[in-house]
Design an enzyme around this catalytic site. Sequence first.
Site, PDB file in Angstrom:
ATOM      1  N   SER A 183     -10.131  -0.440   7.060  1.00  0.00           N
ATOM      2  CA  SER A 183      -9.501  -0.262   5.750  1.00  0.00           C
ATOM      3  C   SER A 183      -8.766  -1.478   5.191  1.00  0.00           C
ATOM      4  O   SER A 183      -8.333  -1.455   4.043  1.00  0.00           O
ATOM      5  CB  SER A 183      -8.526   0.923   5.790  1.00  0.00           C
ATOM      6  OG  SER A 183      -9.234   2.131   5.744  1.00  0.00           O
ATOM      7  N   LYS A 195       0.857  -1.183   0.000  1.00  0.00           N
ATOM      8  CA  LYS A 195       0.000   0.000   0.000  1.00  0.00           C
ATOM      9  C   LYS A 195       0.894   1.235   0.000  1.00  0.00           C
ATOM     10  O   LYS A 195       1.921   1.257   0.685  1.00  0.00           O
ATOM     11  CB  LYS A 195      -0.889  -0.026   1.254  1.00  0.00           C
ATOM     12  CG  LYS A 195      -1.938   1.096   1.311  1.00  0.00           C
ATOM     13  CD  LYS A 195      -2.833   0.948   2.551  1.00  0.00           C
ATOM     14  CE  LYS A 195      -3.923   2.009   2.606  1.00  0.00           C
ATOM     15  NZ  LYS A 195      -4.790   1.870   3.797  1.00  0.00           N
ATOM     16  N   SER A 238      -9.857   1.944   2.911  1.00  0.00           N
ATOM     17  CA  SER A 238      -8.969   2.691   2.053  1.00  0.00           C
ATOM     18  C   SER A 238      -7.946   1.856   1.294  1.00  0.00           C
ATOM     19  O   SER A 238      -7.365   2.334   0.327  1.00  0.00           O
ATOM     20  CB  SER A 238      -8.222   3.739   2.882  1.00  0.00           C
ATOM     21  OG  SER A 238      -7.330   3.102   3.789  1.00  0.00           O
TER      22      SER A 238
END
Lengths: 487, 95
Positions: free
Chosen positions: A178, A79, A154
């Site tokens: 997330s 990420k 997210s």
Amino acid sequence: MSNFYQMTLAELSTMLQAGDVSSTELTEHFLSRIKQHDATLNSFITVVKDQAMTQAAAADNALKNGAAGPLTGVPIAHKDIFCTRGVKTSCGSKMLDNFISPYDATVVSKFKQAGVVTLGKTNMDEFAMGSSSETSFYGPVRNPWNIDTVPGGSSGGSAAAVASRLAPAATGTDTGGSIRQPAAMCGITGLKPTYGLVSRYGMIAFASSLDQGGPMAQTAEDCALMLNVMAGFDEKDSTSLEMGIPDYSAGLDHSIEGLRIGLPREYFDAGLDKNVKAVIQGALDQYRELGAELVEIDLPNSGLSVPVYYVVAPAECSANLSRFDGVRYGYRCEDPQDLYDLYTRSRGEGFGAEVKRRIMVGTYALSAGYYDAYYLKAQQLRHLISDDFREAFNNVDVIMGPASPGPAFNLGEKVEDPISMYLSDIYTIAVNLAGLPGMSVPAGFVDGKPVGLQIIGNYFEESRLLNVAHQYQQHTDWHRQIPNNYK
Amino acid sequence: MSLDTDDIKAIAKLARLKIDEADVPLYATNLSNILDLVEQMNSVNTEGVVPMSHPLELVQRLREDVVTETDQRDEFQNVAPATQDGLYLVPRVIE
């Protein structure tokens, strides 16, 4: 064309160790899949082809010389919230579009030491603030199961990349859901560990008392392999827990006969989509067949999780994001007139609307005269929410329910209405407020869209969560489904 | 809880955020809605409840006061918008 992309980390690892495939071949294979598919999905912000090939060559040497660990040579994605030395680390924001990190996050350096190859950095909601991966400066991520829908957020880039098998696994972070919510919406397996288990050093801070990094993969077995690398004490993170780390793979095969599963009444109420409810019910029936006992429980204060979160998270974000000042790194506005103009325009132009909303909510909640009514009140309620879980775990081993109130929603559907977006994390947020570990495991489909079963454990019970998820995956194949266009 | 456009401008100033004049009313609506959501907290009496400071009731770990960082100034300043002679440049503060 070989079918490496259909394999799990564990299977790829076995092939690498046996010399049936090289890390170089695997890395080329996944880079070419990214090239083929990511123009549509937008799951990556940065692909680091040259660096990946260099890392793969080094891994192949280690494999030849008998210096390899369990994950040496497998490629994964990170990420874009994890600082990666020499690579753009944007956190999905214009603010950091020009930021080449001068250092590695502890999570990144641990994977490097383990010989794992980095394919690239995945797209995400700006500064991890969002539930749909639509607030990214780099444009929205699309869900590979239906490109008109969001992948959740997210960590939506990581979830979409793993679901479409552009990467066999990826890292994510979870502040209010997330990891678990996008894992659910993309039909993959994700684990949010106990607060403090995985180092936050070099993981760009959003809400420091809630943020936690974790694995996103196809299976619980793969999550265990990744957690073995990620977990552990780090003196560079002042909230890192000083404790020994077990082998998370060791207990996967334990029987779950007699497991006591708590079902919170509050997680199955009117707010839950009835089709999602039916899928979750099917998973629970499967657990009953495996010898588990289902027990209804109450989490009476869980309904307050969303309001409490929208005080705590914005308050902490307003403090953390004050570091972006246009002076030391990141975006600076053109032609600043004075210092105030430099600060306000750099921040006003560098941050997107959702980030600005949250900074302002947090600034307001922490401003003189309001602290007791907001932050203090929220932290008191947080105690009550945690106590509900403590009470529940006196009587049950794990808690189960949906990870998200509905399947993936359409792109643009909730973007104009922050409150409806916030409510998509209604079942995941309490876990962060309490600091507990939680997972999402693929449990079926509604109209071709994946549904995730959430499994919540007591503190440090990651091994049990992984065991419980693995046993389910030994008897189901939801986690092996690949969306049609990516088969 | 309802915030008006003047409130938004005051908060934006505290937060050092430049907000376009045209966007202020929408922020006022959005933030008011968020504060309405947050108001639900008042449905529970929390008198006497200890505020949670750490999920595991732990206190902050301390370390020995020793130098652990090496000098990486040049590398860190490579990513700065403007530097000179090892210093960060900002608009003139003192005339």
